[in-house]
Design an enzyme around this catalytic site. Structure first.
Site, mmCIF file in Angstrom:
data_model
loop_
_atom_site.group_PDB
_atom_site.id
_atom_site.type_symbol
_atom_site.label_atom_id
_atom_site.label_comp_id
_atom_site.label_asym_id
_atom_site.label_seq_id
_atom_site.Cartn_x
_atom_site.Cartn_y
_atom_site.Cartn_z
ATOM 1 N N HIS A 183 0.820 -1.215 0.000
ATOM 2 C CA HIS A 183 0.000 0.000 0.000
ATOM 3 C C HIS A 183 0.845 1.251 0.000
ATOM 4 O O HIS A 183 0.478 2.268 -0.577
ATOM 5 C CB HIS A 183 -0.945 -0.002 1.199
ATOM 6 N N CYS A 481 -1.050 0.092 -21.928
ATOM 7 C CA CYS A 481 -1.734 0.577 -20.729
ATOM 8 C C CYS A 481 -1.180 -0.046 -19.453
ATOM 9 O O CYS A 481 -1.743 0.141 -18.388
ATOM 10 C CB CYS A 481 -3.235 0.362 -20.826
#
Ligand code: PEP
Ligand code: MG
Length: 550
Positions: A183, A481
């Protein structure tokens, strides 16, 4: 002295180190003297107050941080955790010790699961420390305060800390633990904080020492000499100039247009993407909208969600990806079977085909949203392996009213047969994250094999070249992408290999735009040949760097 880790982004920072305080000591395992009911009440209050406090911090932070903090708040409010704590208090523990042991139990379970779940263990540790601090009446451990800017060095940051970092004070983050999918890394990327994670040994850096943090190189240099300092200061000034440069459409030095698009996971980031100059959306990850849903979302609910994104982009291109469920992004309503190797399982288009009505509903919702908005809506399928799958998806999308339907190239098989794949659909978009995972046979969530996960690897680049060449022969667009498009040097190489647009996290747009503007198409092609000729990802990277600065 240098410390090597994984860099997030390409920024550079220079400044003095402040270290994150060490965690609270483990509560002593001594017999409880207070009444069990009193202790249980104390524990319950500390847990619920901690949950409320974290929720409030999430609301203050907003964005991805809010979701992360909400997840943490839920951990503190988990009824089975409270039951476990109560049972330990009944068994004779103090509230502090019971909380410590109950959280440790959950933590071990997450670590045992490995990969993505193991990286969530830090989140649990943080909640545990906050509850214990509350029980002991001491301040919760957290980011140190300083009147002047500093480089924060920590074992790993808790999401609650990363979310609320004062960006005027924190020049960079360095962690000794945590991988590129932790995170800390995700939030650092979203906030454009210069960061190097997983720099083992970094905790030995002394408080107050001056360091250069170079995210592009993943390097932390302690006590840099004058030359290194000058170089860092130059890079910092250049980056500032780039961020302040006018937002222009992406183009090479010779004027060749390379549209720069945004990767989005919800409508929340759309305004920011437009402000940073995104010329459209190259990847809208629709599965992120429904990760918590127990049942498939209705056509109406989906139409509403898609319309919000389309509305933000006016008449520009928005490429929406059909639900990519499986592996690290399980959707209960699409595939909740246990699989030994979920990355090789019923993922992406495979799981959609197994529940075709869900795919039909999604395409219908999208066609309706497209009809009600001005955006140039395009749709693509994730995880396509075969020509037959590409034809199936494009035909179905056309049948349901979507004019432009393409496929993601994420599996080497699809890259190798790109010309045949492209012949039956309208465009290709290369997902370099999965393409690298499958080419190198290295699970993208697994820190232990992260050295295999570089999209700079010439084998990955060769597959990109196959797709680029096929697109050029057929006159069909080939976008990129994956995270690779956000690496300015690699972006140049990808354009040289035939990419016609690049899509990335909006935070990366300014750096990529500036790098593209510095090379012509011929130079980009030469640089891609240099990268293809290398024997490893590191060599490719170094050779392109050297060729560009010559
Ligand atoms: C990719 O695999 O590169 C990609 C863009 O898709 P995701 O990261 O969502 O799997
Ligand atoms: Mg993918």
């Amino acid at each position: 002295m240098d410390y090597q880790g994984s860099g997030i982004g390409t920024g550079v920072a220079l400044g003095p180190v402040l270290r994150m305080p060490e965690p609270l000591p483990e509560p002593r395992n001594e017999p409880r003297t207070a009444d069990a009911d009193e202790e249980k009440a104390r524990a319950a209050t500390a847990l619920s107050e901690t949950s409320e406090h974290i929720t409030a911090r999430g609301l203050e932070a907003g964005g991805a941080a809010k979701e992360v903090l909400e997840a943490q708040a839920m951990m503190a409010a988990d009824p089975s955790l409270l039951e476990d704590v109560n049972a330990r208090i009944e068994g004779g523990s103090t509230a502090e010790r019971a909380v410590f042991e109950a959280f440790a139990g959950f933590r071990d379970m997450l670590v045992g699961l490995g990969g993505y779940m193991a990286e969530r263990a830090t989140d649990l540790d943080d909640v545990s420390q906050r509850v214990i601090a509350r029980l002991c009446g001491v301040p919760a451990p957290g980011v140190p305060e300083s009147p002047t800017p500093f480089v924060l060095v920590a074992r790993d940051l808790a999401p609650a800390d990363t979310a609320l970092l004062d960006l005027d004070k924190v020049l960079a983050l360095v962690t000794s633990d945590g991988g590129p999918t932790s995170h800390t890394a995700i939030l650092a990327r979203e906030k454009s904080i210069v960061a190097v994670v997983g720099a083992s040994g970094a905790l030995q850096i002394e408080e107050g020492a001056t360091v250069v943090v170079d995210a592009a190189a993943g390097l932390v240099t302690v006590d840099p000499d004058d030359a290194r300092r000058d170089e860092a200061e130059r890079a910092i000034a250049e980056r500032r100039t780039r961020a302040e440069a006018p937002v222009t459409p992406g183009a090479l030095a010779d004027g060749t247009p390379v549209p720069l698009l945004a990767n989005l996971g919800s409508a929340a980031g759309a305004a920011d993407a437009v402000a940073k100059g995104a010329e459209g959306v190259g990847l809208f990850r629709t599965e992120f909208l429904f990760l918590d849903a127990a049942e498939a979302p209705s056509v109406e609910a989906q139409r509403e969600q898609y319309s919000q994104v389309l509305a933000a982009f006016g008449g520009r291109k928005v490429v929406v990806r059909a639900l990519d469920a499986g592996a690290d992004k399980p959707l209960k309503f699409l595939n909740d079977q246990h699989e030994e190797n979920p990355a090789l399982g019923l993922r992406g288009l495979r799981s959609l085909r197994a529940s075709e009505q869900i795919l039909r509903d999604q395409l219908t919702a999208l066609a309706e949203a497209a009809a009600a908005n001005e955006a140039d809506v395009q749709v693509m399928a994730p995880m396509v392996a075969t020509v037959e799958e590409a034809a199936y998806f494009a035909d179905l999308a056309h049948e349901l009213g979507l004019a432009t339907a393409g496929v993601m190239i994420e599996i080497p098989a699809a890259a190798l047969l790109a010309e045949r794949v492209l012949a039956v659909c309208d465009f290709a978009s290369i997902g370099t994250n999965d393409l690298t995972q499958y080419t190198m046979a290295a699970d993208r969530m697994l820190g232990t094999v992260s050295s295999y996960q570089s999209p700079w690897h010439p084998a990955v680049l060769r597959l990109v070249a196959e797709v680029g060449a096929a697109g050029a022969r057929l006159g069909k667009p080939v976008g990129i992408c994956g995270e690779a498009a956000a690496d300015p040097l690699l972006a140049v190489v990808l354009v040289g290999l035939g990419a016609t647009s690049l899509s990335m996290s909006p935070a990366a747009l300014a750096d990529v735009r500036a790098q593209l503007a510095a090379v012509s198409l011929d130079e980009a092609r030469n640089l891609s040949s240099v990268a293809l000729a290398a024997a490893s990802a590191e060599e490719a990277h170094a050779a392109v760097r050297a060729a560009l600065t010559r």
